[in-house]
Design an enzyme around this catalytic site. Structure first.
Site, PDB file in Angstrom:
ATOM      1  N   GLY A 185       0.647  -1.582  -0.108  1.00 39.70           N
ATOM      2  CA  GLY A 185       0.173   0.043  -0.056  1.00 39.70           C
ATOM      3  C   GLY A 185       1.492   1.908   0.199  1.00 39.70           C
ATOM      4  O   GLY A 185       0.677   2.249  -0.936  1.00 39.70           O
ATOM      5  N   HIS A 186       1.538   1.065   0.437  1.00 41.44           N
ATOM      6  CA  HIS A 186       2.769   2.710   0.738  1.00 41.44           C
ATOM      7  C   HIS A 186       3.423   2.046  -0.322  1.00 41.44           C
ATOM      8  O   HIS A 186       3.646   3.448  -1.111  1.00 41.44           O
ATOM      9  CB  HIS A 186       3.291   2.290   2.011  1.00 41.44           C
ATOM     10  CG  HIS A 186       3.593   2.079   3.227  1.00 41.44           C
ATOM     11  ND1 HIS A 186       3.252   0.286   4.076  1.00 41.44           N
ATOM     12  CD2 HIS A 186       2.692   3.248   3.968  1.00 41.44           C
ATOM     13  CE1 HIS A 186       2.851   1.374   5.338  1.00 41.44           C
ATOM     14  NE2 HIS A 186       2.425   2.163   5.120  1.00 41.44           N
ATOM     15  N   VAL A 189      -5.364  -0.496  -1.196  1.00 39.22           N
ATOM     16  CA  VAL A 189      -4.830  -0.858  -1.616  1.00 39.22           C
ATOM     17  C   VAL A 189      -4.819  -3.199  -0.905  1.00 39.22           C
ATOM     18  O   VAL A 189      -4.920  -2.556   0.503  1.00 39.22           O
ATOM     19  CB  VAL A 189      -3.169  -1.613  -1.820  1.00 39.22           C
ATOM     20  CG1 VAL A 189      -2.504  -2.348  -2.434  1.00 39.22           C
ATOM     21  CG2 VAL A 189      -2.694  -0.179  -2.328  1.00 39.22           C
ATOM     22  N   LEU A 211      -4.574  -3.569   3.647  1.00 32.77           N
ATOM     23  CA  LEU A 211      -3.698  -3.898   3.232  1.00 32.77           C
ATOM     24  C   LEU A 211      -3.090  -3.200   4.945  1.00 32.77           C
ATOM     25  O   LEU A 211      -4.075  -1.794   4.460  1.00 32.77           O
ATOM     26  CB  LEU A 211      -2.466  -3.832   2.920  1.00 32.77           C
ATOM     27  CG  LEU A 211      -1.933  -4.715   0.888  1.00 32.77           C
ATOM     28  CD1 LEU A 211      -0.868  -4.475  -0.063  1.00 32.77           C
ATOM     29  CD2 LEU A 211      -1.824  -6.232   2.083  1.00 32.77           C
TER      30      LEU A 211
END
EC number: 6.3.2.1
Length: 312
Positions: free
Chosen positions: A51-52, A192, A200
């Site tokens: 996600g990051h 995400v 996530l």
């Protein structure tokens, strides 16, 4: 902000293109070396995941330079929340930063961000900060906004990217930027998810195998609610609630369908964009998830809210 790591001790070249700064002077020097003012920032607390990485990719696509901040902010933890429990994975985080072409990683310690200790002046989240997550975590969003404001000043970024998963945080950061006239564009990025729908989160590492199966009821509830979007708020809430009540091991804190700008429950006649959000404790871990929805004929699940709605 998103979740945790230890800061390095000095500026070093993490790769040919990535510089690590742990002090204000190091950040200032690295920032001055960037050409132009087209700079985006992604703020995290470390323990980075896909996600990051998606936030960083989108920032890289949008801006000439990208700054990643990794800071475990003590101001946003309450007295019953264990700050030390957060994972510290700096080496793994740096691999993600390099892979996404990050120019600068700013990873300060608390004494760098708060040189006088606990700050006497903080940003207040106001009434919106006392709703939903704020009810369970008093003062949390004051701590979030205070550090976000400081990091926006320190990085000098003109764009800031945040995930839709932390919907209330995103709303409050937008409100702060607007109300306090920060020269920053806040960009929201869709949540995400794992292949099975689980959002996530760094907190997912705390879930046992059985906990993880239970946690899937959150995303299933959101999907069930979104499927009823065309039939109005009551149908959405009823469908989502039906999924949650079948999973007794998920201790639900809230399930709400609210206006995305006010966080007030939407009435039955409402048509337009709304936020369907859920929070629950699974095992020892508190999880949140949400989805934007267009309510009314032809409605359904959205990735993010429209820009017009976000600025209202």
């Amino acid at each position: 902000m998103t979740e945790a790591t230890e800061a390095p001790q000095s500026t070093e070249s993490a790769s040919a293109a990535t510089v690590v700064a742990s002090t204000r002077d190091e950040l200032r020097a690295a920032r001055a070396a960037l050409t132009g003012t087209d700079v985006a920032v992604v703020m995290t607390m470390g323990a980075l995941h896909e996600g990051h990485a998606d936030l960083l990719r989108r920032a890289r696509e949008s801006a000439e330079h990208v700054i990643l901040t990794i800071f475990l902010n003590p101001l946003q933890f309450g007295p019953k929340e264990d700050l030390s429990r957060y994972p510290r994975t700096f080496d793994d985080d740096m691999e993600i930063a390099r892979a996404q072409g990050v120019d600068i990683v700013f990873a300060p310690t608390p004494d760098v961000v708060y040189p006088d200790g606990d700050p006497g002046v903080r940003v207040s989240a106001g009434p919106l900060g006392d709703m939903l997550e704020g009810k369970s975590r008093p003062g949390h969003f004051d701590g979030v906004l205070t550090v976000v404001g400081k990091l926006l000043h320190l990085t000098g970024a003109r764009k800031a990217f945040y995930g839709q998963k932390d919907a209330q945080q995103l709303l409050l950061i937008r409100r702060m930027v607007r109300d306090l006239d920060f020269p920053v564009e806040v960009v929201s990025v869709p949540t995400v998810r794992e292949h099975d729908g689980l959002a996530l989160s760094s907190r997912n590492t705390y879930l046992t195998e059985s906990d993880r199966e239970v946690a899937l009821c959150l995303s299933r509830a959101l999907a069930a609610g979104a499927e009823q979007a065309a039939y109005g708020p009551s149908a959405i809430r009823r469908a989502a609630r039906a999924v949650l009540v079948e999973e007794p091991l998920a201790l639900v804190d809230y399930l709400v369908l609210v206006h995305p700008s006010t966080l007030q429950d939407v009435p039955e006649w409402y048509r337009g964009e709304a936020l369907l959000a859920v929070a629950a404790r699974v095992g020892t871990t508190r999880l949140i998830d949400n989805t934007p929805i267009l309510v009314g004929p032809g409605g359904g699940r959205l990735d993010v809210f429209s820009q017009a709605d976000q600025e209202s």
